[in-house]
Structure formats: C-alpha cells, structure tokens
Design an enzyme around this catalytic site. Sequence first.
Site, PDB file in Angstrom:
ATOM      1  N   LYS A 191       7.353 -51.984  60.345  1.00  0.00           N
ATOM      2  CA  LYS A 191       7.382 -51.034  61.464  1.00  0.00           C
ATOM      3  C   LYS A 191       6.393 -51.424  62.551  1.00  0.00           C
ATOM      4  CE  LYS A 191       9.294 -46.829  59.779  1.00  0.00           C
ATOM      5  NZ  LYS A 191       9.040 -45.572  59.139  1.00  0.00           N
ATOM      6  N   ARG A 192       5.278 -51.945  62.108  1.00  0.00           N
ATOM      7  CA  ARG A 192       4.227 -52.377  63.028  1.00  0.00           C
ATOM      8  C   ARG A 192       4.753 -53.388  64.061  1.00  0.00           C
ATOM      9  NH1 ARG A 192       0.771 -56.682  61.824  1.00  0.00           N
ATOM     10  NH2 ARG A 192       1.750 -56.858  59.785  1.00  0.00           N
TER      11      ARG A 192
END
Length: 463
Positions: free
Chosen positions: A239-240
Amino acid sequence: MPSETVVTRFAPSPTGFLHIGGARTALFNWLFARANNGKFLIRIEDTDRARSTQAAVDAIHEGLDWLGLSPDEDPVYQSKQQDRHTEAAYELLERGGAYRCYLTPEEADAERARAHEAGHAFRSPWRDRKDTGEGSFVVRFRAPDDGETVIHDEVQGEVRFANKTFDDLVLLRADGTPTYMLAVVVDDHDMGITHVIRGDDHLVNAARQSQIYDALGWGKPVFAHVPLIHGDDGAKLSKRHGALGVEAYRDMGMLPEGLRNYLLRLGWSHGDQEIFTDDEVIKVFALDAINKAAPRLDLEKMASVNAHHLRDADDARLADLVIARLESEGAAKKPAQKRDQLIAAMPALKPRAKTINELADQTAFLFASRPLEITGKIAKSLNDDATERLNRLKDALGALDDWSAPALGDALKAFAEEEGVGFGKVGAPLRAVLTAGAPAPDLSDTLAALGRDESLGRISDQI
Ligand code: GLU
C-alpha cells in the site's frame, strides 16, 4: 488465425478490492482475447468462504467495468462448481491419479515434517495401500515420482521442476470440499480456457496443475506468468507504494484509458511507443513481448501517460468528469450550471492538466464568485497605475463585437501597443482581477471562458 478460439480468464479471489496488479492481469487477458478474436471470461474464486465477501465481488466488477474490461460472458463463481470438482476428484481416484488417505491432519503434518526433514517430498503411507481405512479420508493427488514437469511459459520460457520435490497434495478435504489446486484445473478445463495469463506467483502452481491435467488426461492451456509489479524502490508492492484499488486511481483523477495504457506499458513494450489507443494495442499485443523483469510502479509516469489521453478525450465527457469531481469535493456551487462554459473552455484547459483532479483545479477560476477576494502580493500589484489602465482596458474590451479567444488576444495586444507598454503591464493586473491568482489558461482563453459579462464585471469590481 489460430485454429482454436482463444479463451482467457481473469480469476480473482474476492477478498479485497481490484488492486492494480489484478487490474493489469485482467488487462493482459482482455487484450490477448481481443487481439485474437477470442473471449475474455471472469471467474470469481470464492471457495474460501470465510475470506470472500460480496463487497469485494462488487468492487472487482465495478473496477473492471470502470476500466472497460467487462467479460464476454456472465462471470463464473467457483463455489458453484463444487460438484464438478468433486466429480473430477473421483475420476482421478478411478484413474489411479489419486488415492484415499486416512491419516488424521496431525498424522499427515507429522509425516510431512519427517519427510521434509529427510529431504524428500511427502508421500502418505496410504498411497500404496490396497485396504480401506476407517473414518474420514481426504483424496490425495498421487504426485509423479520421477522425471520433471516442464512448463513452456510464454513469458518465462521453459521452466523445469523436479517431480520428486512435490508433496502428494490434498484434492478433496475430509469434509468433501475441493481444494484450490483442483478447482482451478477443473474450472479452466470446463470453461475452455486456452491461455492462462496471471501473476508469476502462480508459476509453481502451474507445475502442480499441469500434473493434475496430465493425470486427468486433459489438454493443458498455454501458460503465461507475468512478473508482479514492484514498488518504486524495487520491493514487493504494498500500500505504501500505491498498491491501491483501481477506484483509488480513479479518485486521483486517472482516466480508465490512461490507467490501461500505463498498466499495459508496465511490463509490455512495442518498440519505444508509449501511448496507445485500444485499436493500436489490439493489433500488436503479443505475450512474448511481456518483459521478464519485474516492473516498478511510478505514479508520476502514470499521470503523464494519463495526460496524453486527457488531451485526446472528448470535451463534454471531461466537463462531466470535472463537474462530478467538483460536486464530490463541494468545491464549487452547482458546477453543472456551467457545463457549456466548461466544454467551451476545455480545449484551453486540458493541455494544462495531467489528471481530472488537476483539470478541476484549473477550473476553479470559473466558479469563483464576485467580487473576487484579492489579497497579498497580487493585491499590492493593483496600484493606481494598474487600475487606471484596467479602466481603459475595460472600455476597449467592452467595445468588442467578437468575444472569442483569438479576437480577445488581438485586442489585448493592440491595447498594450496603444498604451506603449509591454504586454506584462496589461496582462498581470488583468489576470489578477480575473482569477485572484487561481490557475487559469492564457488570458484570451480565460476571458473567453468567463464570458463578456463576467469578465467585465470582475474588472469593474476591482477598479
Ligand atoms: N485466484 C487467484 C488469485 O487471485 C488466481 C488464480 C489463477 O489465476 O489461476 O491469485
């Protein structure tokens, strides 16, 4: 033309949204089907009832629809095919490709651990027993002992697996439910899938599945395992890095065709062409042009690819997308009322934005309400000299019959000449009173977009 109709499928497990990697897999399957006059199907792999949700199924369908990757037939739900999976397991029992194993789960775990410790694959003692055990059993695959399983992968090339490394895996659990490995093979066979295009995290599964196909005496699909997308730092995507659902990219202001083009280029190339229309890709899309190296997600590149498609997009469609964006942000009052103005201004606005969101920001000047609040440095620049000149400009513009951008551009130039000043002395204060510093296109386009009354009104307000 291939003699067999190409049938591809996208087979997501509905445990979350349609993430960017899944979207690319779907895109490759869709493109390959289109490029070969074939069919693109969807199979929802919802056999893990605990982790599958209807919300995820809906999100996947919505994401695919938005991207324009709708399937050619109704989706297949794997959970509804259970009887067929069971039937295939029993067929394997009959053919000797599988056996009933009466080990309890604990016994099987212990046996497996012992086998692995001794450096070989797990084989249940029931594999070669002729008697029947008592109580519940699992149906276990009789993995081949010798030789190799070779996958002729369209992307990875020839990949060899030593058969002795594969455990005898469960096909039907003690409660009679089929396992994933069996279900995939049966479904792909029943759906007539000719090409399995998916992430390379499934490459080892392809070897196992290939063994099951052989044991059932079924023909195998062509495999193409596509390297997974990595983050900009080369690490596995998370997600980062922007590993989000496709709706997140829509909310960032990407157009579906922009995201499709970006995802296409992420790991596939055709010379050094960057920008493709669907028709162009469909003509040339081939699996062997998929790169073996893992591509990296680059949001800036995504936006710049999107910018090209934004420029080519229909102005009314863009106006509607901008209106929807402004409405969802609550950034402008009743933006739909200015739809016609937005459409007319779009040719001047769209080259200045990479995303719908940037485009919406570019339109803020249109929606500002009079009198504009002009503050700070910009207010200071409106000195007596400037306001007097604006007053004269107002009269000059007011006398114009033609309020089109080219006519306005000529009038501004003529006015600066008449005043004997550089264009900046006219342009800067005019821009200040028209936009209060908000981003806007060239002054002639800005005036044209605002219209005569609004433009002259904004000038009057400040002098
Ligand atoms: N359901 C699997 C997944 O989401 C894909 C299986 C396949 O494509 O064969 O990873």
